[in-house]
Scaffold this motif. Sequence first.
Motif, mmCIF file in Angstrom:
data_model
loop_
_atom_site.group_PDB
_atom_site.id
_atom_site.type_symbol
_atom_site.label_atom_id
_atom_site.label_comp_id
_atom_site.label_asym_id
_atom_site.label_seq_id
_atom_site.Cartn_x
_atom_site.Cartn_y
_atom_site.Cartn_z
ATOM 1 N N PHE A 84 6.379 -6.451 8.134
ATOM 2 C CA PHE A 84 5.143 -5.695 8.033
ATOM 3 C C PHE A 84 5.451 -4.241 7.724
ATOM 4 O O PHE A 84 6.606 -3.817 7.741
ATOM 5 C CB PHE A 84 4.310 -5.807 9.315
ATOM 6 C CG PHE A 84 4.962 -5.219 10.534
ATOM 7 C CD1 PHE A 84 4.671 -3.940 10.945
ATOM 8 C CD2 PHE A 84 5.879 -5.953 11.276
ATOM 9 C CE1 PHE A 84 5.264 -3.401 12.068
ATOM 10 C CE2 PHE A 84 6.472 -5.433 12.395
ATOM 11 C CZ PHE A 84 6.161 -4.144 12.797
ATOM 12 N N LYS A 85 4.403 -3.484 7.435
ATOM 13 C CA LYS A 85 4.539 -2.069 7.147
ATOM 14 C C LYS A 85 3.650 -1.314 8.125
ATOM 15 O O LYS A 85 2.513 -1.698 8.364
ATOM 16 C CB LYS A 85 4.108 -1.779 5.707
ATOM 17 C CG LYS A 85 4.375 -0.371 5.241
ATOM 18 C CD LYS A 85 4.058 -0.270 3.760
ATOM 19 C CE LYS A 85 4.505 1.048 3.196
ATOM 20 N NZ LYS A 85 4.213 1.115 1.752
ATOM 21 N N VAL A 117 0.633 11.273 6.152
ATOM 22 C CA VAL A 117 0.868 9.842 6.363
ATOM 23 C C VAL A 117 2.366 9.591 6.278
ATOM 24 O O VAL A 117 3.012 9.986 5.307
ATOM 25 C CB VAL A 117 0.142 8.983 5.300
ATOM 26 C CG1 VAL A 117 0.449 7.518 5.500
ATOM 27 C CG2 VAL A 117 -1.352 9.221 5.336
ATOM 28 N N ASN A 118 2.923 8.956 7.308
ATOM 29 C CA ASN A 118 4.317 8.520 7.301
ATOM 30 C C ASN A 118 4.326 7.002 7.357
ATOM 31 O O ASN A 118 3.572 6.417 8.133
ATOM 32 C CB ASN A 118 5.085 9.070 8.506
ATOM 33 C CG ASN A 118 5.196 10.576 8.470
ATOM 34 O OD1 ASN A 118 5.256 11.160 7.403
ATOM 35 N ND2 ASN A 118 5.209 11.194 9.620
ATOM 36 N N LYS A 120 -6.763 7.478 1.834
ATOM 37 C CA LYS A 120 -8.149 7.276 1.405
ATOM 38 C C LYS A 120 -8.855 6.236 2.269
ATOM 39 O O LYS A 120 -10.018 6.407 2.626
ATOM 40 C CB LYS A 120 -8.184 6.843 -0.066
ATOM 41 C CG LYS A 120 -7.882 7.953 -1.030
ATOM 42 C CD LYS A 120 -7.937 7.451 -2.456
ATOM 43 C CE LYS A 120 -7.535 8.538 -3.429
ATOM 44 N NZ LYS A 120 -7.496 8.042 -4.819
ATOM 45 N N ALA A 121 -8.150 5.162 2.620
ATOM 46 C CA ALA A 121 -8.759 4.094 3.416
ATOM 47 C C ALA A 121 -9.108 4.578 4.825
ATOM 48 O O ALA A 121 -10.186 4.266 5.340
ATOM 49 C CB ALA A 121 -7.818 2.894 3.493
ATOM 50 N N VAL A 122 -8.220 5.350 5.455
ATOM 51 C CA VAL A 122 -8.485 5.855 6.809
ATOM 52 C C VAL A 122 -9.632 6.854 6.786
ATOM 53 O O VAL A 122 -10.536 6.799 7.634
ATOM 54 C CB VAL A 122 -7.208 6.489 7.420
ATOM 55 C CG1 VAL A 122 -7.529 7.216 8.715
ATOM 56 C CG2 VAL A 122 -6.163 5.424 7.663
ATOM 57 N N ALA A 173 0.842 -1.198 0.000
ATOM 58 C CA ALA A 173 0.000 0.000 0.000
ATOM 59 C C ALA A 173 0.877 1.248 0.000
ATOM 60 O O ALA A 173 1.913 1.290 0.652
ATOM 61 C CB ALA A 173 -0.910 0.002 1.224
ATOM 62 N N ASN A 174 0.438 2.276 -0.738
ATOM 63 C CA ASN A 174 1.179 3.535 -0.730
ATOM 64 C C ASN A 174 0.451 4.557 0.139
ATOM 65 O O ASN A 174 -0.636 4.303 0.658
ATOM 66 C CB ASN A 174 1.418 4.051 -2.156
ATOM 67 C CG ASN A 174 0.134 4.333 -2.892
ATOM 68 O OD1 ASN A 174 -0.877 4.674 -2.299
ATOM 69 N ND2 ASN A 174 0.170 4.208 -4.208
ATOM 70 N N LYS A 175 1.038 5.728 0.310
ATOM 71 C CA LYS A 175 0.499 6.739 1.221
ATOM 72 C C LYS A 175 -0.867 7.242 0.787
ATOM 73 O O LYS A 175 -1.734 7.506 1.625
ATOM 74 C CB LYS A 175 1.476 7.909 1.343
ATOM 75 C CG LYS A 175 2.757 7.545 2.049
ATOM 76 C CD LYS A 175 3.671 8.737 2.179
ATOM 77 C CE LYS A 175 4.959 8.338 2.869
ATOM 78 N NZ LYS A 175 5.822 9.483 3.142
#
Length: 96
Positions: A77-78, A51-52, A38-40, A31-33
């Motif tokens: 994990f990320k 987003v960091n 958008k998801a949050v 997933a990118n920033k």
Amino acid sequence: MEIIMKPILTEKMSALTDKEHKVAFVVARDANKIEIKKAVEEMYGVKVKAVNTQRYQGTVKSRYTKAGVITGRTAAFKKAIVTLAEGDSIDFFSNI
């Protein structure tokens, strides 16, 4: 694809949430920033300011036993630390 896996609820993150309006999540590794933002916003109905992300590689760990050396890997994990707009907050414990 599910982008947000779970929130990170630790004492350190609670302090950051209270002081700086930051919330942390374990997210999908690819997933990118922009997708995370958008998801949050969609999931929690808040405005995201920044987003960091941090990627953690799985490490190899070994330990010695009677049977010899046992080698294994830790999970990779990320992590995303999301800064919310002033006045917005996410209450993870409202359902309890």
